[in-house]
Design an enzyme around this catalytic site. Structure first.
Site, mmCIF file in Angstrom:
data_model
loop_
_atom_site.group_PDB
_atom_site.id
_atom_site.type_symbol
_atom_site.label_atom_id
_atom_site.label_comp_id
_atom_site.label_asym_id
_atom_site.label_seq_id
_atom_site.Cartn_x
_atom_site.Cartn_y
_atom_site.Cartn_z
ATOM 1 N N HIS A 40 41.872 36.651 54.240
ATOM 2 C CA HIS A 40 42.122 36.796 52.795
ATOM 3 C C HIS A 40 41.175 35.816 52.112
ATOM 4 C CE1 HIS A 40 45.358 36.914 49.357
ATOM 5 N NE2 HIS A 40 44.118 36.963 48.892
ATOM 6 N N HIS A 42 37.830 35.633 49.210
ATOM 7 C CA HIS A 42 36.999 36.261 48.189
ATOM 8 C C HIS A 42 35.679 35.520 48.053
ATOM 9 C CE1 HIS A 42 40.385 38.733 46.801
ATOM 10 N NE2 HIS A 42 41.119 37.664 47.038
ATOM 11 N N GLU A 44 33.395 35.646 45.689
ATOM 12 C CA GLU A 44 33.175 35.070 44.362
ATOM 13 C C GLU A 44 33.999 33.795 44.169
ATOM 14 O OE1 GLU A 44 32.253 39.459 44.035
ATOM 15 O OE2 GLU A 44 33.929 38.300 44.832
ATOM 16 N N GLY A 197 45.273 42.460 41.175
ATOM 17 C CA GLY A 197 45.709 42.637 39.803
ATOM 18 C C GLY A 197 47.173 42.277 39.628
ATOM 19 N N HIS A 225 46.861 43.280 47.493
ATOM 20 C CA HIS A 225 47.565 42.077 47.044
ATOM 21 C C HIS A 225 48.941 42.484 46.533
ATOM 22 C CE1 HIS A 225 43.592 40.369 47.238
ATOM 23 N NE2 HIS A 225 43.975 39.202 46.746
ATOM 24 N N GLU A 228 53.027 38.085 45.673
ATOM 25 C CA GLU A 228 52.477 36.734 45.546
ATOM 26 C C GLU A 228 53.496 35.760 44.970
ATOM 27 O OE1 GLU A 228 48.540 34.489 43.629
ATOM 28 O OE2 GLU A 228 48.788 36.654 43.435
ATOM 29 N N ASP A 310 41.862 31.911 50.487
ATOM 30 C CA ASP A 310 41.836 32.757 49.309
ATOM 31 C C ASP A 310 40.546 32.528 48.521
ATOM 32 O OD1 ASP A 310 42.525 34.502 47.285
ATOM 33 O OD2 ASP A 310 44.366 33.478 46.694
ATOM 34 N N ASP A 311 40.536 31.520 47.654
ATOM 35 C CA ASP A 311 39.372 31.161 46.840
ATOM 36 C C ASP A 311 39.119 29.669 47.025
ATOM 37 O OD1 ASP A 311 39.057 33.751 45.297
ATOM 38 O OD2 ASP A 311 41.111 33.227 44.758
#
Length: 411
Positions: A40, A42, A44, A197, A225, A228, A310-311
């Site tokens: 998981h 990303h 960006e 989203g 997703h 959460e 994640d990020d």
């Protein structure tokens, strides 16, 4: 795939914040020793700070010349809106061409490998990648070139780290984007698709059709997703929809399921993996504290959970996530290794590709269990009490390899 880094230095060398690794060096070295996955993740949201610093843009004055506020272990976003604003501003500043995507991917994958990550499912945002700054809108043709560029960067890192590329779409992405979606799902180098989203927004009818065609016609793997925010009713509903309506094999987050026994049963029945991101959940207020994170309860229920960053630009690197779980939720070293093992069981790798890291993790689990049992025996002896029996290990990491696959079927 043997580690090629100094184990004494690696836990503290990262593109991303690692404040807990500095506070807990012995634990950090143990986490470094674990072969790990990131399922998981990303691209960006993993933008390396040095690349942003190259741009010398006014919006970064007084911030990117020093340490980002995200590096503070106590930092939390005020709300999801603040996070989404920062994410969009930073990613659009750098990710403007296939070449820049490839440059970032190469740095990100090298950093993951330094931290003993052997396998990653790397997501690219469909709208982020398709956005043309000069035209001020998303246009067809950009994303296929970016997938090709990132794929080439990833291939250059093999066999040290294996990468599967996913495209992430948002729940409201169909109107005006149908041509971009079609060119995305049929791209031969794309391994799968993901849905993101607001969970408050229902899954729109177009999604099931796109997800089923991506799987049945183009051989893509499916994720979404959902779940959460673990105490919101719509989060649990989103998990069920992702499994029953979209047919996903992995739910990103999924922690809302902990309050719903029938949903737990469905997850186990369908052999679903939950790609949890504890640091992300804490910093975005999905849980009040990391101590409240339900990953340990999910493990006890026999749900296969993986640990992910994640990020990482915003939430910290993968090693720090493991350290946070140990220090804040009470997970033992053997349980951390079980979570790492779950990652390889869920990985889309051939059995021979995952055999070595899984065998290594099983040896670590056995060693740490023996050490933990010995510590319990010493404690019981000091207290003149019977030695407590060990609770059976969480089911998923003890079972057979769950998924083995090669590159997706090409159209």
């Amino acid at each position: 795939m043997e580690a090629r880094i100094d184990p004494d230095k690696a836990p503290f060398l990262s593109l991303y914040p690692q404040p807990l690794s500095q506070l807990h060096p012995e634990l950090s070295r143990f986490v470094q020793s674990l072969p790990k996955t990131e399922s998981h993740f990303h691209l960006e949201g993993a933008l390396p700070l040095p690349l942003l610093q190259q741009l010398d843009l006014p919006i970064f004055d007084g911030f990117f010349g020093g340490t980002p506020p995200y590096a503070d272990r106590n930092f939390r976003f005020r709300n999801f809106t603040q996070f989404a604003r920062d994410y969009k501003e930073h990613s659009r500043a750098w990710f403007t061409s296939p070449e820049r995507y490839a440059e970032a991917a190469a740095m990100v994958l090298a950093d993951l490998r330094r931290h003993n990550v052997r396998y990653v499912e790397l997501s690219i945002g469909m709208k982020d990648a398709s956005y043309d700054a000069e035209k001020g809108r998303c246009v067809p043709g950009r994303l296929p070139a970016i997938i090709d560029a990132v794929h080439a960067a990833a291939k250059a890192m093999e066999p040290d780290i294996t990468t599967r590329i996913y495209a992430t779409m948002r729940r409201k992405d169909y109107e005006g984007y149908s041509e971009i979606i079609e060119e995305t799902i049929r791209h031969p180098k794309l391994f799968g698709i993901d849905l993101s989203g607001s969970e408050a927004r229902p899954i729109e009818p177009w999604t099931s059709d796109v997800w089923s065609r991506a799987r049945d016609v183009y051989g893509k793997k499916l994720k979404a997703h959902a779940g959460e925010f673990h105490k919101r009713p719509e989060s649990a509903k989103a998990v069920r929809h992702a499994i029953e309506e979209l047919g996903v094999c992995q739910v990103e987050h999924g922690i809302a399921a902990v309050h719903h026994p029938e949903l737990i049963d469905l997850i186990k029945q369908k052999d679903i993996t939950l790609g949890t991101c504890p640091q992300s959940n804490y910093k975005l207020h999905a849980v009040k504290t990391l101590h409240d994170h339900p990953i340990k309860d999910l493990m006890k229920e026999g749900v296969r959970c993986t640990v992910n960053s994640d990020d990482p630009f915003y939430f910290g690197g993968i090693n720090d996530v493991y350290v946070a779980l140990a220090t804040q939720t009470g997970l033992s070293k053997s349980e951390l290794a079980e979570l790492a093992l779950n990652g390889f069981q869920a990985a889309h790798l051939a059995p021979e590709e995952k055999a070595a890291p899984m065998a290594e993790l099983r040896r670590i689990i056995e060693r740490e269990r023996q050490a933990e049992d010995a510590a319990l025996q010493r404690k019981a002896a000091l207290q003149n009490a019977p030695f407590p029996s060990r609770t059976p290990a969480s089911g998923p990491s003890q079972g057979p390899d769950r998924r083995a696959s090669q590159e997706p079927t090409k159209s």
